[in-house]
Design a protein around this motif. Sequence first.
Motif, PDB file in Angstrom:
ATOM      1  N   GLY A  63     -32.021 -36.552  30.807  1.00 41.04           N
ATOM      2  CA  GLY A  63     -31.200 -35.430  31.224  1.00 41.04           C
ATOM      3  C   GLY A  63     -31.097 -35.295  32.734  1.00 41.04           C
ATOM      4  N   GLN A  64     -31.904 -36.060  33.460  1.00 41.39           N
ATOM      5  CA  GLN A  64     -31.811 -36.091  34.915  1.00 41.39           C
ATOM      6  C   GLN A  64     -31.148 -37.392  35.350  1.00 41.39           C
ATOM      7  OE1 GLN A  64     -36.097 -35.370  35.870  1.00 41.39           O
ATOM      8  NE2 GLN A  64     -35.305 -33.698  37.152  1.00 41.39           N
ATOM      9  N   SER A  65     -30.372 -37.318  36.408  1.00 41.58           N
ATOM     10  CA  SER A  65     -29.712 -38.504  36.941  1.00 41.58           C
ATOM     11  C   SER A  65     -30.644 -39.235  37.904  1.00 41.58           C
ATOM     12  CB  SER A  65     -28.430 -38.114  37.684  1.00 41.58           C
ATOM     13  OG  SER A  65     -27.507 -37.505  36.807  1.00 41.58           O
ATOM     14  N   LEU A  66     -30.505 -40.549  37.942  1.00 43.61           N
ATOM     15  CA  LEU A  66     -31.219 -41.311  38.958  1.00 43.61           C
ATOM     16  C   LEU A  66     -30.699 -40.917  40.334  1.00 43.61           C
ATOM     17  CD1 LEU A  66     -31.968 -42.968  36.417  1.00 43.61           C
ATOM     18  CD2 LEU A  66     -31.732 -45.026  37.813  1.00 43.61           C
ATOM     19  N   LYS A  67     -31.549 -41.026  41.340  1.00 42.59           N
ATOM     20  CA  LYS A  67     -31.105 -40.726  42.694  1.00 42.59           C
ATOM     21  C   LYS A  67     -30.068 -41.767  43.102  1.00 42.59           C
ATOM     22  CE  LYS A  67     -35.414 -38.496  44.089  1.00 42.59           C
ATOM     23  NZ  LYS A  67     -36.576 -38.523  45.010  1.00 42.59           N
ATOM     24  N   PRO A  68     -28.914 -41.327  43.596  1.00 47.01           N
ATOM     25  CA  PRO A  68     -27.829 -42.271  43.904  1.00 47.01           C
ATOM     26  C   PRO A  68     -28.238 -43.386  44.861  1.00 47.01           C
ATOM     27  CG  PRO A  68     -27.008 -40.013  43.970  1.00 47.01           C
ATOM     28  CD  PRO A  68     -28.503 -39.925  43.830  1.00 47.01           C
ATOM     29  N   GLU A  69     -29.041 -43.043  45.877  1.00 47.72           N
ATOM     30  CA  GLU A  69     -29.414 -44.060  46.849  1.00 47.72           C
ATOM     31  C   GLU A  69     -30.339 -45.104  46.236  1.00 47.72           C
ATOM     32  OE1 GLU A  69     -32.322 -40.591  47.470  1.00 47.72           O
ATOM     33  OE2 GLU A  69     -30.204 -40.887  46.937  1.00 47.72           O
ATOM     34  N   VAL A  70     -31.161 -44.695  45.271  1.00 50.13           N
ATOM     35  CA  VAL A  70     -32.053 -45.632  44.600  1.00 50.13           C
ATOM     36  C   VAL A  70     -31.252 -46.556  43.680  1.00 50.13           C
ATOM     37  CG1 VAL A  70     -33.994 -45.838  42.993  1.00 50.13           C
ATOM     38  CG2 VAL A  70     -34.016 -44.054  44.750  1.00 50.13           C
ATOM     39  N   LEU A  71     -30.337 -45.981  42.920  1.00 51.45           N
ATOM     40  CA  LEU A  71     -29.503 -46.789  42.028  1.00 51.45           C
ATOM     41  C   LEU A  71     -28.617 -47.741  42.826  1.00 51.45           C
ATOM     42  CD1 LEU A  71     -28.581 -47.466  39.197  1.00 51.45           C
ATOM     43  CD2 LEU A  71     -26.977 -45.544  39.302  1.00 51.45           C
ATOM     44  N   ASP A  72     -28.094 -47.281  43.950  1.00 54.55           N
ATOM     45  CA  ASP A  72     -27.268 -48.161  44.787  1.00 54.55           C
ATOM     46  C   ASP A  72     -28.082 -49.354  45.294  1.00 54.55           C
ATOM     47  OD1 ASP A  72     -25.063 -46.571  44.448  1.00 54.55           O
ATOM     48  OD2 ASP A  72     -25.208 -45.568  46.393  1.00 54.55           O
ATOM     49  N   ALA A  73     -29.326 -49.102  45.701  1.00 54.76           N
ATOM     50  CA  ALA A  73     -30.181 -50.198  46.178  1.00 54.76           C
ATOM     51  C   ALA A  73     -30.453 -51.199  45.062  1.00 54.76           C
ATOM     52  CB  ALA A  73     -31.492 -49.644  46.719  1.00 54.76           C
ATOM     53  N   ALA A  74     -30.663 -50.687  43.846  1.00 54.77           N
ATOM     54  CA  ALA A  74     -30.908 -51.574  42.709  1.00 54.77           C
ATOM     55  C   ALA A  74     -29.670 -52.415  42.395  1.00 54.77           C
ATOM     56  CB  ALA A  74     -31.323 -50.752  41.495  1.00 54.77           C
ATOM     57  N   ARG A  75     -28.514 -51.791  42.462  1.00 52.39           N
ATOM     58  CA  ARG A  75     -27.280 -52.528  42.184  1.00 52.39           C
ATOM     59  C   ARG A  75     -27.033 -53.610  43.228  1.00 52.39           C
ATOM     60  NH1 ARG A  75     -23.856 -47.186  40.278  1.00 52.39           N
ATOM     61  NH2 ARG A  75     -24.099 -47.516  38.015  1.00 52.39           N
ATOM     62  N   ARG A  76     -27.294 -53.294  44.475  1.00 47.80           N
ATOM     63  CA  ARG A  76     -27.122 -54.309  45.524  1.00 47.80           C
ATOM     64  C   ARG A  76     -28.064 -55.484  45.298  1.00 47.80           C
ATOM     65  NH1 ARG A  76     -26.914 -49.671  48.836  1.00 47.80           N
ATOM     66  NH2 ARG A  76     -29.062 -50.021  49.541  1.00 47.80           N
ATOM     67  N   ALA A  77     -29.288 -55.173  44.865  1.00 49.35           N
ATOM     68  CA  ALA A  77     -30.258 -56.241  44.596  1.00 49.35           C
ATOM     69  C   ALA A  77     -29.812 -57.113  43.427  1.00 49.35           C
ATOM     70  CB  ALA A  77     -31.628 -55.638  44.306  1.00 49.35           C
ATOM     71  N   ALA A  78     -29.215 -56.485  42.404  1.00 50.13           N
ATOM     72  CA  ALA A  78     -28.734 -57.249  41.247  1.00 50.13           C
ATOM     73  C   ALA A  78     -27.532 -58.114  41.613  1.00 50.13           C
ATOM     74  CB  ALA A  78     -28.383 -56.298  40.109  1.00 50.13           C
ATOM     75  N   GLN A  79     -26.713 -57.618  42.519  1.00 55.12           N
ATOM     76  CA  GLN A  79     -25.475 -58.314  42.863  1.00 55.12           C
ATOM     77  C   GLN A  79     -25.667 -59.410  43.917  1.00 55.12           C
ATOM     78  OE1 GLN A  79     -23.170 -54.959  44.114  1.00 55.12           O
ATOM     79  NE2 GLN A  79     -22.798 -54.228  42.032  1.00 55.12           N
ATOM     80  N   SER A  80     -26.843 -59.466  44.525  1.00 53.80           N
ATOM     81  CA  SER A  80     -27.033 -60.395  45.649  1.00 53.80           C
ATOM     82  C   SER A  80     -28.148 -61.399  45.401  1.00 53.80           C
ATOM     83  CB  SER A  80     -27.325 -59.607  46.930  1.00 53.80           C
ATOM     84  OG  SER A  80     -28.493 -58.815  46.786  1.00 53.80           O
TER      85      SER A  80
END
Length: 241
Positions: A156-173
């Motif tokens: 019911g809580q959202s992940l912190k946007p900056e944390v999720l963005d960092a994870a996505r960048r790591a997955a994409q690179s």
Amino acid sequence: MPVSVLTGAGISTDSGIPDFRGPQGVWTKNPQAEANATIDRYVADPGVRRSAWRARLDSPAWSAHPNAAHLALVDLERAGLLRALITQNIDELHQRAGSAPGKVIELHGTMHRAECLSCDLITPMDEVLARVAAGEDDPPCPRCGGIQKSNTISFGQSLKPEVLDAARRAAQSCRVFVAVGTSLTVHPAAGLCGEALDAGASLVIVNAEPTPYDPFADRVINEPIGQALPTLVKELIDAAR
């Protein structure tokens, strides 16, 4: 050959911390515990909070030590291959094993801190648990009297946007994306596999049970993680030489 790694509860079971959805998982054995893990139930029901504080006080995570799988990821980092270590875990065993804090992306926060849901005060968890041990069954915030919980993401809580963005960048690179000890059923964490695949990375899954992403993986390893991950890491290091 940059490698990004996503870890879930299964990597810590050899350290004595039960997983959630495995055959002996906390929520497999007690589905009500999963229902109580929602933020709405936690805020609305003092009984849920009291139960949660007792569980935190008695958690096996406090006496757990990193295992061979955690240490293998330290080897991967020291070999210069680790792009990022994304974890769904809240136990900080990666950092205790020797992983650089700057490499670890904690998607779901950490159980080692408490937060106030009203004024956002962050308090070391051991200070709050000392109050629980002394008899406070639902310790309020020392600053504003608000409800406290662990500094983790509940249903019911959202992940912190900056944390999720960092994870996505790591997955994409990365060139190789390794998912370890995770059921890959909880999003957005599970979706990081898709982010990596879309960016052209190879996907390797190390997990005791099948996952929804197995058909898309270049390699699936259904063996004990404490044995399989060190072997895989050695292969990755040898291949990069």
